[in-house]
Design a protein around this motif. Structure first.
Motif, mmCIF file in Angstrom:
data_model
loop_
_atom_site.group_PDB
_atom_site.id
_atom_site.type_symbol
_atom_site.label_atom_id
_atom_site.label_comp_id
_atom_site.label_asym_id
_atom_site.label_seq_id
_atom_site.Cartn_x
_atom_site.Cartn_y
_atom_site.Cartn_z
ATOM 1 N N MET A 44 -82.721 -35.226 3.363
ATOM 2 C CA MET A 44 -83.613 -34.104 3.050
ATOM 3 C C MET A 44 -83.674 -33.864 1.551
ATOM 4 N N SER A 45 -84.837 -33.420 1.110
ATOM 5 C CA SER A 45 -84.991 -32.979 -0.272
ATOM 6 C C SER A 45 -85.058 -31.459 -0.236
ATOM 7 N N ILE A 46 -84.012 -30.822 -0.759
ATOM 8 C CA ILE A 46 -83.887 -29.368 -0.661
ATOM 9 C C ILE A 46 -83.868 -28.758 -2.048
ATOM 10 N N THR A 47 -84.713 -27.764 -2.255
ATOM 11 C CA THR A 47 -84.768 -27.030 -3.513
ATOM 12 C C THR A 47 -83.899 -25.791 -3.401
ATOM 13 N N VAL A 48 -83.068 -25.573 -4.408
ATOM 14 C CA VAL A 48 -82.257 -24.355 -4.477
ATOM 15 C C VAL A 48 -82.946 -23.457 -5.497
ATOM 16 N N GLY A 49 -83.656 -22.449 -5.002
ATOM 17 C CA GLY A 49 -84.458 -21.596 -5.875
ATOM 18 C C GLY A 49 -83.650 -20.562 -6.630
ATOM 19 N N GLU A 50 -82.640 -20.021 -5.983
ATOM 20 C CA GLU A 50 -81.849 -18.943 -6.585
ATOM 21 C C GLU A 50 -80.517 -18.845 -5.861
ATOM 22 N N VAL A 64 -82.737 -21.418 -0.345
ATOM 23 C CA VAL A 64 -83.139 -22.823 -0.344
ATOM 24 C C VAL A 64 -84.457 -23.017 0.397
ATOM 25 N N LEU A 65 -85.108 -24.139 0.090
ATOM 26 C CA LEU A 65 -86.339 -24.492 0.781
ATOM 27 C C LEU A 65 -86.462 -26.008 0.801
ATOM 28 N N PRO A 66 -86.624 -26.604 1.994
ATOM 29 C CA PRO A 66 -86.840 -28.046 2.042
ATOM 30 C C PRO A 66 -88.212 -28.389 1.469
ATOM 31 N N LEU A 67 -88.330 -29.590 0.951
ATOM 32 C CA LEU A 67 -89.572 -30.043 0.339
ATOM 33 C C LEU A 67 -90.736 -29.846 1.298
ATOM 34 N N GLY A 68 -91.777 -29.198 0.822
ATOM 35 C CA GLY A 68 -92.948 -28.941 1.637
ATOM 36 C C GLY A 68 -92.785 -27.768 2.591
ATOM 37 N N GLY A 69 -91.604 -27.175 2.634
ATOM 38 C CA GLY A 69 -91.374 -26.024 3.503
ATOM 39 C C GLY A 69 -91.253 -26.370 4.972
ATOM 40 N N ASP A 71 -89.413 -28.160 8.416
ATOM 41 C CA ASP A 71 -88.074 -28.340 8.995
ATOM 42 C C ASP A 71 -87.049 -27.389 8.381
ATOM 43 N N ARG A 72 -87.438 -26.144 8.211
ATOM 44 C CA ARG A 72 -86.556 -25.152 7.602
ATOM 45 C C ARG A 72 -85.269 -24.970 8.381
ATOM 46 N N GLU A 73 -85.393 -24.842 9.686
ATOM 47 C CA GLU A 73 -84.201 -24.599 10.516
ATOM 48 C C GLU A 73 -83.266 -25.803 10.503
ATOM 49 N N ALA A 74 -83.824 -27.009 10.513
ATOM 50 C CA ALA A 74 -82.993 -28.214 10.460
ATOM 51 C C ALA A 74 -82.237 -28.276 9.132
ATOM 52 N N ALA A 75 -82.899 -27.895 8.051
ATOM 53 C CA ALA A 75 -82.249 -27.884 6.737
ATOM 54 C C ALA A 75 -81.129 -26.843 6.709
ATOM 55 N N LEU A 76 -81.411 -25.640 7.213
ATOM 56 C CA LEU A 76 -80.378 -24.602 7.260
ATOM 57 C C LEU A 76 -79.192 -25.047 8.106
ATOM 58 N N ASP A 77 -79.466 -25.662 9.253
ATOM 59 C CA ASP A 77 -78.385 -26.136 10.126
ATOM 60 C C ASP A 77 -77.522 -27.167 9.402
ATOM 61 N N ALA A 78 -78.162 -28.112 8.703
ATOM 62 C CA ALA A 78 -77.418 -29.151 7.991
ATOM 63 C C ALA A 78 -76.575 -28.549 6.872
ATOM 64 N N LEU A 79 -77.150 -27.604 6.133
ATOM 65 C CA LEU A 79 -76.396 -26.957 5.052
ATOM 66 C C LEU A 79 -75.217 -26.167 5.604
ATOM 67 N N ARG A 80 -75.463 -25.421 6.649
ATOM 68 C CA ARG A 80 -74.395 -24.600 7.238
ATOM 69 C C ARG A 80 -73.301 -25.471 7.861
ATOM 70 N N ARG A 81 -73.697 -26.577 8.452
ATOM 71 C CA ARG A 81 -72.742 -27.495 9.060
ATOM 72 C C ARG A 81 -71.819 -28.109 7.998
ATOM 73 N N ASN A 82 -72.344 -28.273 6.790
ATOM 74 C CA ASN A 82 -71.601 -28.912 5.697
ATOM 75 C C ASN A 82 -71.143 -27.922 4.635
ATOM 76 N N ARG A 83 -71.117 -26.637 4.963
ATOM 77 C CA ARG A 83 -70.829 -25.616 3.955
ATOM 78 C C ARG A 83 -69.453 -25.767 3.315
ATOM 79 N N HIS A 84 -68.463 -26.233 4.078
ATOM 80 C CA HIS A 84 -67.118 -26.385 3.513
ATOM 81 C C HIS A 84 -67.083 -27.520 2.486
ATOM 82 N N GLU A 85 -67.711 -28.626 2.833
ATOM 83 C CA GLU A 85 -67.764 -29.753 1.893
ATOM 84 C C GLU A 85 -68.607 -29.395 0.665
ATOM 85 N N LEU A 86 -69.692 -28.668 0.873
ATOM 86 C CA LEU A 86 -70.523 -28.207 -0.251
ATOM 87 C C LEU A 86 -69.730 -27.259 -1.145
ATOM 88 N N ARG A 87 -68.956 -26.378 -0.539
ATOM 89 C CA ARG A 87 -68.147 -25.430 -1.305
ATOM 90 C C ARG A 87 -67.144 -26.176 -2.192
#
Length: 136
Positions: A44-50, A64-69, A71-87
């Motif tokens: 996914m190409s995800i923009t972090v706006g703020e 955040v917003l995925p490119l083109g807006g 699959d928003r829910e899929a992007a949120l799910d992926a980010l939330r699923r990986n939040r510990h590794e992202l942190r």
């Protein structure tokens, strides 16, 4: 009793703004480099706006917003699923006492801008705006 330096409703402090921007840039870099071990997220190409931080800097909310807006829910799910590794990845680029918990929300700024443009282009609104320009 602790003194509250800020009154209710005050905006974020300069430190909150600085840390939020640092987290935003670091998170964007991590996502762009594909440093996370999740092929779904890396595809996914995800923009972090703020990024907004809590006053104690322990919680950071990334808008955040995925490119083109799409699959928003899929992007949120992926980010939330990986939040510990992202942190962990983001905290490597920070020099804070605590690594903030990162929460994710869809950035609705672009939707609001589109709504405002659409509203301003309506004939009745244009007529009112033009009438206001003539009286000035």
């Amino acid at each position: 009793m602790a003194r509250n330096r800020h009154h209710e409703g005050a905006g974020p402090s300069q430190r909150q703004l600085r840390v939020g921007e640092l987290i935003r840039r670091t998170l964007s870099d991590v996502l762009n480099r594909g440093d996370i071990h999740d092929p779904d997220l890396n595809a996914m190409s995800i923009t972090v706006g703020e990024v907004r931080t809590s006053p104690d800097l322990r919680v950071a909310t990334a808008f955040v917003l995925p490119l083109g807006g799409k699959d928003r829910e899929a992007a949120l799910d992926a980010l939330r699923r990986n939040r510990h590794e992202l942190r962990r990845a983001v905290s490597k680029g920070l020099t804070l006492k605590f690594s903030p918990e990162i929460r994710f929300q869809i950035d609705e700024t672009f939707d609001r801008m589109d709504d405002t443009r659409r509203l301003l282009s309506e004939e009745t609104v244009r007529r009112d705006i033009d009438a206001g320009d003539e009286s000035a």
